[in-house]
Design an enzyme around this catalytic site. Structure first.
Site, PDB file in Angstrom:
ATOM      1  CG  HIS A  81     150.090  33.239   5.361  1.00  0.00           C
ATOM      2  ND1 HIS A  81     151.155  32.742   6.063  1.00  0.00           N
ATOM      3  CD2 HIS A  81     149.507  32.178   4.751  1.00  0.00           C
ATOM      4  CE1 HIS A  81     151.216  31.433   5.885  1.00  0.00           C
ATOM      5  NE2 HIS A  81     150.227  31.061   5.086  1.00  0.00           N
ATOM      6  CG  HIS A 120     149.952  36.399  12.169  1.00  0.00           C
ATOM      7  ND1 HIS A 120     151.256  36.771  12.377  1.00  0.00           N
ATOM      8  CD2 HIS A 120     149.976  35.528  11.134  1.00  0.00           C
ATOM      9  CE1 HIS A 120     152.026  36.150  11.508  1.00  0.00           C
ATOM     10  NE2 HIS A 120     151.271  35.380  10.748  1.00  0.00           N
TER      11      HIS A 120
END
Length: 142
Positions: A81, A120
């Protein structure tokens, strides 16, 4: 944060590129095409690195993290992303420097949303930013 993180998804980033290609001046179209090329190449690199590094996500290491049902793949490094949204933000900033103060902080917020959601590590986001910046600058120069 779940809504913000969606801006870095494949559907959103590809749509942004096609929107840029479809509107505006030649400069905006060129930015859209370059962003799409950077997005595509950087995504291929992300997938190769993810499959070779195989880093588990924070949510897999800590049971109490709520990822708000954000869809994710198996591995964490680097952040796809973050790579995707920075591919667009850096490219747009190169073509239209006056927009940099808007698009780069927005891209940073998408990256930070990935950390906030526990999908993440910060290093995943930074790696995505570096990869996206490199591919964007490369294709801008070409």
């Amino acid at each position: 944060m779940p809504v913000l993180t969606y801006i870095g998804s494949a559907a959103a980033t590809v749509s942004i590129c096609f929107l840029l290609i479809g509107i505006g001046s030649a400069k905006v179209r060129n930015a859209g095409i370059t962003a799409l090329v950077s997005l595509t190449v950087s995504h291929i690199i992300v997938e190769i690195v993810k499959r070779n590094v195989c880093r588990k996500r924070p949510k897999d290491m800590l049971e109490e993290i709520n990822v708000f049902n954000v869809p994710i793949d198996l591995y964490s490094f680097p952040s796809g992303h973050s790579t995707a949204i920075f591919s667009i933000a850096v490219t747009v900033s190169l073509y239209m420097p006056l927009l940099a103060f808007l698009v780069l902080p927005a891209a940073l917020m998408v990256g930070l949303s990935r950390v906030y959601l526990g999908v993440h590590y910060l290093s995943d986001v930074i790696a995505g930013m570096v990869l996206a910046t490199a591919t964007s600058v490369l294709f801008y120069c070409i």
